[in-house]
Design a protein around this motif. Structure first.
Motif, PDB file in Angstrom:
ATOM      1  N   VAL A 137       0.831  -1.209   0.000  1.00 31.42           N
ATOM      2  CA  VAL A 137       0.000   0.000   0.000  1.00 31.42           C
ATOM      3  C   VAL A 137       0.859   1.249   0.000  1.00 31.42           C
ATOM      4  O   VAL A 137       0.644   2.188  -0.783  1.00 31.42           O
ATOM      5  CB  VAL A 137      -0.941  -0.019   1.221  1.00 31.42           C
ATOM      6  N   VAL A 138       1.859   1.291   0.871  1.00 29.94           N
ATOM      7  CA  VAL A 138       2.735   2.464   0.957  1.00 29.94           C
ATOM      8  C   VAL A 138       3.540   2.632  -0.324  1.00 29.94           C
ATOM      9  O   VAL A 138       3.710   3.750  -0.833  1.00 29.94           O
ATOM     10  CB  VAL A 138       3.665   2.345   2.184  1.00 29.94           C
ATOM     11  N   SER A 139       4.030   1.526  -0.877  1.00 24.89           N
ATOM     12  CA  SER A 139       4.842   1.605  -2.087  1.00 24.89           C
ATOM     13  C   SER A 139       4.041   2.120  -3.272  1.00 24.89           C
ATOM     14  O   SER A 139       4.497   3.007  -4.011  1.00 24.89           O
ATOM     15  CB  SER A 139       5.432   0.221  -2.401  1.00 24.89           C
ATOM     16  N   LEU A 140       2.846   1.591  -3.453  1.00 24.30           N
ATOM     17  CA  LEU A 140       2.026   2.045  -4.582  1.00 24.30           C
ATOM     18  C   LEU A 140       1.601   3.498  -4.438  1.00 24.30           C
ATOM     19  O   LEU A 140       1.585   4.262  -5.413  1.00 24.30           O
ATOM     20  CB  LEU A 140       0.795   1.146  -4.712  1.00 24.30           C
ATOM     21  N   THR A 200       9.057  -0.475  13.964  1.00 24.62           N
ATOM     22  CA  THR A 200       7.941  -0.771  13.067  1.00 24.62           C
ATOM     23  C   THR A 200       7.992   0.105  11.824  1.00 24.62           C
ATOM     24  O   THR A 200       7.729  -0.353  10.709  1.00 24.62           O
ATOM     25  CB  THR A 200       6.616  -0.546  13.805  1.00 24.62           C
ATOM     26  N   VAL A 201       8.356   1.367  12.019  1.00 24.61           N
ATOM     27  CA  VAL A 201       8.472   2.281  10.887  1.00 24.61           C
ATOM     28  C   VAL A 201       9.583   1.838   9.944  1.00 24.61           C
ATOM     29  O   VAL A 201       9.420   1.799   8.718  1.00 24.61           O
ATOM     30  CB  VAL A 201       8.722   3.721  11.384  1.00 24.61           C
ATOM     31  N   LYS A 376      -1.189   6.044   7.257  1.00 23.55           N
ATOM     32  CA  LYS A 376      -2.242   6.357   8.226  1.00 23.55           C
ATOM     33  C   LYS A 376      -3.450   5.454   8.013  1.00 23.55           C
ATOM     34  O   LYS A 376      -4.045   4.928   8.978  1.00 23.55           O
ATOM     35  CB  LYS A 376      -2.635   7.829   8.084  1.00 23.55           C
ATOM     36  N   LEU A 377      -3.847   5.244   6.761  1.00 21.62           N
ATOM     37  CA  LEU A 377      -4.980   4.359   6.472  1.00 21.62           C
ATOM     38  C   LEU A 377      -4.670   2.911   6.814  1.00 21.62           C
ATOM     39  O   LEU A 377      -5.593   2.103   7.016  1.00 21.62           O
ATOM     40  CB  LEU A 377      -5.369   4.480   4.997  1.00 21.62           C
ATOM     41  N   SER A 378      -3.373   2.559   6.895  1.00 27.44           N
ATOM     42  CA  SER A 378      -2.983   1.184   7.227  1.00 27.44           C
ATOM     43  C   SER A 378      -2.937   0.935   8.719  1.00 27.44           C
ATOM     44  O   SER A 378      -2.663  -0.186   9.148  1.00 27.44           O
ATOM     45  CB  SER A 378      -1.615   0.871   6.611  1.00 27.44           C
ATOM     46  N   GLY A 379      -3.167   1.974   9.535  1.00 30.64           N
ATOM     47  CA  GLY A 379      -3.236   1.762  10.978  1.00 30.64           C
ATOM     48  C   GLY A 379      -2.186   2.479  11.789  1.00 30.64           C
ATOM     49  O   GLY A 379      -2.213   2.411  13.019  1.00 30.64           O
ATOM     50  N   PHE A 380      -1.254   3.188  11.166  1.00 32.94           N
ATOM     51  CA  PHE A 380      -0.248   3.928  11.906  1.00 32.94           C
ATOM     52  C   PHE A 380      -0.849   5.216  12.467  1.00 32.94           C
ATOM     53  O   PHE A 380      -1.823   5.763  11.931  1.00 32.94           O
ATOM     54  CB  PHE A 380       0.935   4.292  11.003  1.00 32.94           C
TER      55      PHE A 380
END
Length: 903
Positions: A137-140, A200-201, A376-380
């Motif tokens: 998700v972050v990569s795309l 985690t980051v 953020k949308l992934s839960g962070f």
């Protein structure tokens, strides 16, 4: 546009058509910097020297603010180009004449292929698989939004700066790729420098960076294929050929390489010469193929790096063999060529600077915004999500490679190229301070589960259990230990110290009337458990970063952990293993943090002195007849700049710094095992000598001696030394004191107590910091000394003393000895005991706080008598242990420091 092939052909034509010139030297008056086509090596060496020195000088300053080395290399190239040094009359003509650039370009292209090969080795698909949901998700998001913004900005850029000979679609594609790329190699260095690899980051960014890199290189290959093809059909054929070739390399070739690695023993013992030859031939063959089909040679090298097997750390070993030459010589050459093509003087009007600012702002907005929203949308949380966005906005050398490819293809002009180079430098420079601000150390969430292998099934890392309680009232039993493994040379000391704490398997013969069967079972309950922490230094090398990423697999293949696991199995000892890859300066903090998380009751640290002619000293130090080096003696700069860099110290000095830092930072009791290397007393029963002087460290040491004497094969002598001044010759020999100590014993009427308050001296290296002792705290400590001494020296007075503890105390001989020179008395007693017991272990407290007195003056005299300075040893292990070391009183010593109580 086969760049590498074109450069080779041009160079061949130049060499083939050149005229023979003389090869005179300085004696003939020839200028060594003059370009000579018959001997281009001279000028090439000068160019390499100038480039490397410029990059290294800049990195010295940038390293202080934690900037990656690529910043120094890029800035060095820009300064050597027309922007700065190139404006000096005669500089470019003498150092970088146009006729010499083909040679420099060829070597730089070779280095670039090797670097992309290393980048391929660094990419581990398993990292993406473990964190696929978040990383994809972050990569795309980090590709789509920047690509869109770059494509939108390319329209006004094209109309203002690009000629009509270049198709807009090509320029738009290159702009979008430059915006969407993330510098994965530089990102790894920044994560290493900021100690984020095990957070985690850091794990998510590393995974997303791998995916972003693969997609980015694919888009770049597509762009190059379109530019070189001239028509859409040719570009399609080129793309299909590249896809087929990639599949061929990543499946059948990779399997063959794995078979060959196993067949030649390269997996177990590192790559053999034959295997290295095959890999290098495959590297250049693949680079040649991708170059001639219309895609840059770097893609072939990159694919071979991905195709190399990862089993047994093979990719890491291959990286170790190549990385230094590539990073020191080849990459700076490539960046210098980029700098020679970068002319910031072209940014000379308002519209140009407006576009430059827009390029920087949109590039950062696209990467930072897209990745932050996706995280953020992934839960962070917002802080962690923004940190992910800040890290993914790093550009670095990967974007420079894209820009150079575009410049060589004629897609970019010098002005646009300079704009994008400035953008890449600015965003790379911004990454470190931005991440440091957004994600400070106290906010970081570390993922320790991937680095820890627990021996007991179902036990959660860091969870306190019943075993984590402090030693009980029935005895000073400590049974949860953390053992530090750093070097192979430390293994004998680690095993020797661990052997001492092993519980006895059965009731000892001869004391069955004292110890019952039930009490013998209690001796093994709670069970002794040991956690072995393997420390590996995390340097700025690529191979070190790869080890950190593969820590969860290295824990099973590391030889030191394997040896210690086998040692635990042979001794029926519950052993768990942990592995941590951190910078050397972070070793002590990791030890202290690990001991707290695993609820350890004692940290066991080995200290092995180097081999030297002076065997009774921990490190080779100057004698009074030898001039002292000012390096470690009262250097005024040391107080301002901290400890010296690692390269400026010997191995023993670095080990001493590490031990002292563990003492300073540990919130757990610490025991340091010192092996002086004197094995003349090998064999026989184990005997312990402990000189008790008082203080929390000595009280801990006394409890440790009692616990060791649970083993029926160990006996001990414990002497409490009381420092007193005397003016009368002693008249007799008290009970329990040897004849050679008579001269040390005063009469009762001549005893005058001497209170030497321990002064707190500032040292340059990290040391234990305690509050200034007051009269009240000193009296409390002395009272605790007396209570502890009475508990163990006179157990019969306490009817509640368990029989198991009585059995241990029966093997210990207690005595007290007032003396004006207690250190000398302890050395003499140790010498007499060693004559009776071939194996003597001396245990001492570090005694850095609340001790009854200072031994500084007496120790100084002892050190002078033995012809050694010993200042480093004294600061590390204390006065008592230092006196024992320099006097060769025993082959092994254990120095203990009690945990600092919480305020």
């Amino acid at each position: 546009m086969p760049a590498l092939s074109d450069a080779t052909i041009k160079l061949y034509k130049k060499v083939a058509t050149r005229t023979v010139q003389g090869e005179g030297g300085l004696l003939t008056g020839e200028d060594p910097s003059a370009y000579n086509s018959s001997d281009p090596l001279r000028l090439w060496i000068i160019q390499v020297g100038v480039i490397i020195m410029m990059a290294q000088l800049l990195s010295l300053g940038l390293r202080r603010i934690k900037q990656p080395r690529v910043i120094a290399e890029v800035l060095g190239g820009i300064l050597l180009g027309p922007t700065a040094f190139g404006a000096i009359p005669g500089f470019t003509q003498h150092i970088f004449p146009p006729d010499s650039l083909p040679y420099l370009t060829l070597v730089a292209d070779i280095g670039l292929c090797l670097f992309l090969f290393l980048v391929g080795l660094e990419i581990d698909a398993s990292i993406v698989k473990r964190n696929a949901r978040l990383s994809v998700v972050v990569s795309l998001a980090g590709i789509a939004l920047p690509f869109g913004l770059g494509s939108a900005l390319s329209l006004p850029l094209y109309h203002h700066f690009i000629g009509p000979s270049v198709q807009f679609t090509y320029f738009m594609l290159f702009t979008g790729v430059a915006y969407s790329i993330t510098a994965f190699p530089v990102l790894c260095r920044i994560l290493t420098e900021l100690e984020l690899l095990d957070t985690t980051v850091g794990i998510v960014v590393l995974s997303a960076g791998v995916g972003n890199d693969i997609v980015g290189w694919t888009l770049l290959a597509l762009s190059v294929a379109l530019v070189n093809a001239g028509s859409g059909l040719t570009a399609l054929w080129t793309l299909l050929i590249c896809v087929a070739f990639a599949i061929f390399l990543l499946w059948p070739v990779k399997r063959v390489m794995l078979w060959l690695a196993r067949k030649t023993g390269s997996v177990e013992n590192g790559p053999t010469m034959f295997y290295m030859t095959v890999v290098i031939l495959l590297l250049w063959g693949s680079a040649f193929f991708t170059d001639i089909v219309g895609v840059n040679a770097i893609f072939g090298a990159f694919l071979v790096g991905i195709a190399v097997p990862r089993e047994g750390g093979l990719a890491i070993t291959l990286t170790e063999k190549l990385e230094d030459m590539v990073s020191i010589v080849f990459l700076p050459l490539y960046f210098t060529l980029s700098g020679l093509n970068t002319n910031l003087r072209l940014l000379n009007d308002g519209i140009t600077w407006a576009f430059t600012i827009a390029i920087v702002a949109l590039s950062f907005t696209g990467k930072f915004g897209g990745c932050t929203i996706a995280a953020k949308l992934s839960g962070f949380g917002w802080r962690e999500a923004s940190t992910v966005g800040g890290l993914m906005s790093c550009k670095g050398l990967v974007e420079l490679i894209v820009l150079n490819v575009g410049l060589e293809a004629g897609i970019l002009t010098q002005t646009v190229f300079s704009m994008f180079v400035l953008e890449a430098v600015a965003l790379t420079f911004l990454t470190t301070p931005l991440v440091t601000t957004l994600y400070p150390p106290e906010r970081r969430v570390r993922v320790s589960g991937q680095l820890v292998q627990r021996a007991a099934a179902g036990e959660e890392d860091g969870m306190d259990s019943d075993d984590s309680k402090a030693p009980g009232k029935d005895g000073p039993w400590r049974y949860r230990f953390t053992v530090i493994l750093d070097k192979l040379e430390h293994m004998p000391g680690v095993m020797a110290l661990t052997q001492l704490i092993l519980p006895t398997p059965s009731a000892p013969s001869g004391i069955t009337s004292v110890t019952s069967t039930a009490e013998t079972v209690d001796l093994k309950k709670p069970e002794v458990t040991v956690d072995a922490l393997r420390l590996i230094e995390l340097s700025d090398r690529t191979s070190a970063v790869m080890r950190s990423s593969a820590a969860d697999t290295l824990i099973y293949t590391d030889p030191l952990l394997g040896i210690f696991r086998m040692y635990g199995e042979l001794n029926d000892l519950a052993v768990s293993t942990s592995l941590s890859v951190v910078p050397f300066d972070d070793f002590p903090h990791r030890v202290a943090d690990h001991a707290l998380r695993h609820a350890s009751q004692l940290v066991l640290v080995p200290w092995l002195p180097p081999a030297s002619g002076h065997h009774n000293s921990i490190e080779v130090e100057p004698t009074p007849t030898t001039p002292k080096s000012p390096r470690f003696e009262h250097n005024p700069f040391e107080a301002f700049f901290g400890s010296f860099s690692k390269a400026d110290k010997s191995a023993s000095a670095m080990n001493s710094q590490f031990v002292r830092s563990v003492f300073a930072q540990s919130k757990t009791d610490v025991a340091v095992f010192i092996d002086t290397g004197d094995r003349s007393g090998a064999g026989g029963s184990q005997h312990i000598f402990f000189p008790f002087f008082g203080g929390p460290d000595d009280r801990l040491a006394l409890e440790f001696v009692v616990q060791l004497c649970l083993n029926p094969r160990i006996t001990a002598t414990v002497v409490r030394y009381i420092k007193r001044d005397v003016d009368v010759t002693p008249l007799g020999k008290p009970e329990g004191v040897h004849a050679h100590e008579r001269e040390q014993i005063p009469t009762i009427r001549s005893l005058v107590h001497r209170d030497d308050t321990l002064s707190i001296r500032s040292t340059a290296f990290p040391d234990t910091v305690y509050g200034q002792p007051t009269t009240q705290t000193r009296m409390q400590s002395e009272t605790a000394d007396s209570v502890t001494w009475s508990k163990y020296a006179s157990p019969k007075a306490d009817p509640d003393t368990p029989s198991l503890l009585r059995a241990a105390l029966a093997r210990i001989q207690f005595s007290e000895l007032p003396s004006p020179t207690p250190l000398r008395a302890a050395i003499q007693r140790a010498a007499s005991i060693r004559r009776a017991h071939t194996r003597l272990l001396i245990i001492a407290g570090r005694s850095k706080r609340l001790a009854t007195g200072s031994h500084h003056h007496e120790l100084k005299e002892i050190l002078e008598e033995h012809g050694t300075n010993g200042d480093m040893v004294r600061k590390t292990i204390g006065d008592v242990a230092s006196a024992m070391v320099v006097s060769s009183s025993a082959s092994t010593l254990v120095v203990l420091q009690a945990a600092i109580p919480a305020e």
